[in-house]
Design a protein around this motif. Structure first.
Motif, PDB file in Angstrom:
ATOM      1  N   SER A   8       0.855  -1.168   0.000  1.00  0.00           N
ATOM      2  CA  SER A   8       0.000   0.000   0.000  1.00  0.00           C
ATOM      3  C   SER A   8       0.903   1.233   0.000  1.00  0.00           C
ATOM      4  O   SER A   8       2.115   1.113   0.227  1.00  0.00           O
ATOM      5  N   VAL A  67       1.418   4.631   2.036  1.00  0.00           N
ATOM      6  CA  VAL A  67       1.079   5.285   3.290  1.00  0.00           C
ATOM      7  C   VAL A  67       1.913   6.559   3.366  1.00  0.00           C
ATOM      8  O   VAL A  67       3.140   6.497   3.305  1.00  0.00           O
ATOM      9  N   ASP A 101      -6.411   1.111   4.657  1.00  0.00           N
ATOM     10  CA  ASP A 101      -7.606   1.177   5.497  1.00  0.00           C
ATOM     11  C   ASP A 101      -8.604   0.055   5.215  1.00  0.00           C
ATOM     12  O   ASP A 101      -9.602  -0.086   5.896  1.00  0.00           O
ATOM     13  N   ARG A 102      -8.317  -0.802   4.236  1.00  0.00           N
ATOM     14  CA  ARG A 102      -9.183  -1.942   3.945  1.00  0.00           C
ATOM     15  C   ARG A 102      -8.772  -3.200   4.709  1.00  0.00           C
ATOM     16  O   ARG A 102      -9.451  -4.208   4.659  1.00  0.00           O
ATOM     17  N   GLN A 111      -8.395  -5.399   7.940  1.00  0.00           N
ATOM     18  CA  GLN A 111      -8.974  -5.571   9.274  1.00  0.00           C
ATOM     19  C   GLN A 111      -8.346  -6.820   9.891  1.00  0.00           C
ATOM     20  O   GLN A 111      -8.982  -7.849  10.003  1.00  0.00           O
ATOM     21  N   SER A 142      -6.000   5.502  -0.428  1.00  0.00           N
ATOM     22  CA  SER A 142      -7.333   5.479   0.174  1.00  0.00           C
ATOM     23  C   SER A 142      -8.156   6.662  -0.315  1.00  0.00           C
ATOM     24  O   SER A 142      -9.350   6.557  -0.503  1.00  0.00           O
TER      25      SER A 142
END
Length: 182
Positions: free
Chosen positions: A19, A21, A104-105, A107, A161
């Motif tokens: 990702s 960030v 943020d996807r 979990q 995101s």
């Protein structure tokens, strides 16, 4: 009479999940809760379950759902690693997949097999990873660089995101500055 035992290697799937960030490329690492190498950082992964998995790709999807709570829209096969000394449990084979997803996807299910997770700089932490995951991460980085060169704007947009002004290609390409430290 000499009895010989057939070799049935352990079969694993590992995923290098990337990702962006704060405009920097990051890879998701999980801290192992179980032996071998409890407490070490690793790429998320798991073992093939022949009674559940129809193939290695379905195993990778199952593992990512179970450990990280995500259904990845796309997994790309990067390479296969194998050998008698990859894992203390015995001869093993691992197929490495590459995935891109906004952070943020994710979990993650911290618990039985994972004690922590972090989004790490893939150019710095490679030598500290469990098993041969540092080398595998290097291979995933090479593949990601090739993909970015071919499809930079679409790749960068998919990793963020929130949409930001400016060229996705420049930001993502800048994440590869320096060479992986192995």
């Amino acid at each position: 009479m000499l009895i010989t035992r057939e070799l049935y290697p352990l079969v694993f799937v590992d995923v290098a999940l990337f990702s962006v960030v704060d405009d920097r490329l990051r890879v998701l690492l999980v801290r192992r809760a179980e032996e071998p190498l409890a407490g070490k950082w690793a790429l998320p992964g798991g073992i093939l379950k022949p009674d559940e998995d129809t193939n290695l790709l379905s195993a990778a999807h199952r593992v990512m759902r179970g450990k990280l709570g995500i259904d990845l829209p796309h997994l790309e096969e990067v390479c296969t690693a194998s050998g008698p000394k990859r894992d203390a449990r015995g001869w093993s084979i691992s197929v490495l997949y590459l995935a891109l997803l906004p952070m943020d996807r994710v979990q993650a299910a911290i618990g039985k097999k994972i004690t922590a997770l972090q989004w790490a700089d893939p150019l710095v932490l490679q030598p500290e990873l469990a098993f041969d995951h540092g080398r595998l991460l290097g291979r995933a980085m090479e593949r990601l660089q090739q993909n970015v060169a071919r499809h930079a704007d679409a790749t960068a947009t998919g990793l963020r995101s929130h949409s930001r002004a400016g060229s996705g290609q420049k930001r993502l390409s800048a994440s590869f500055e320096g060479s992986p430290q192995r």
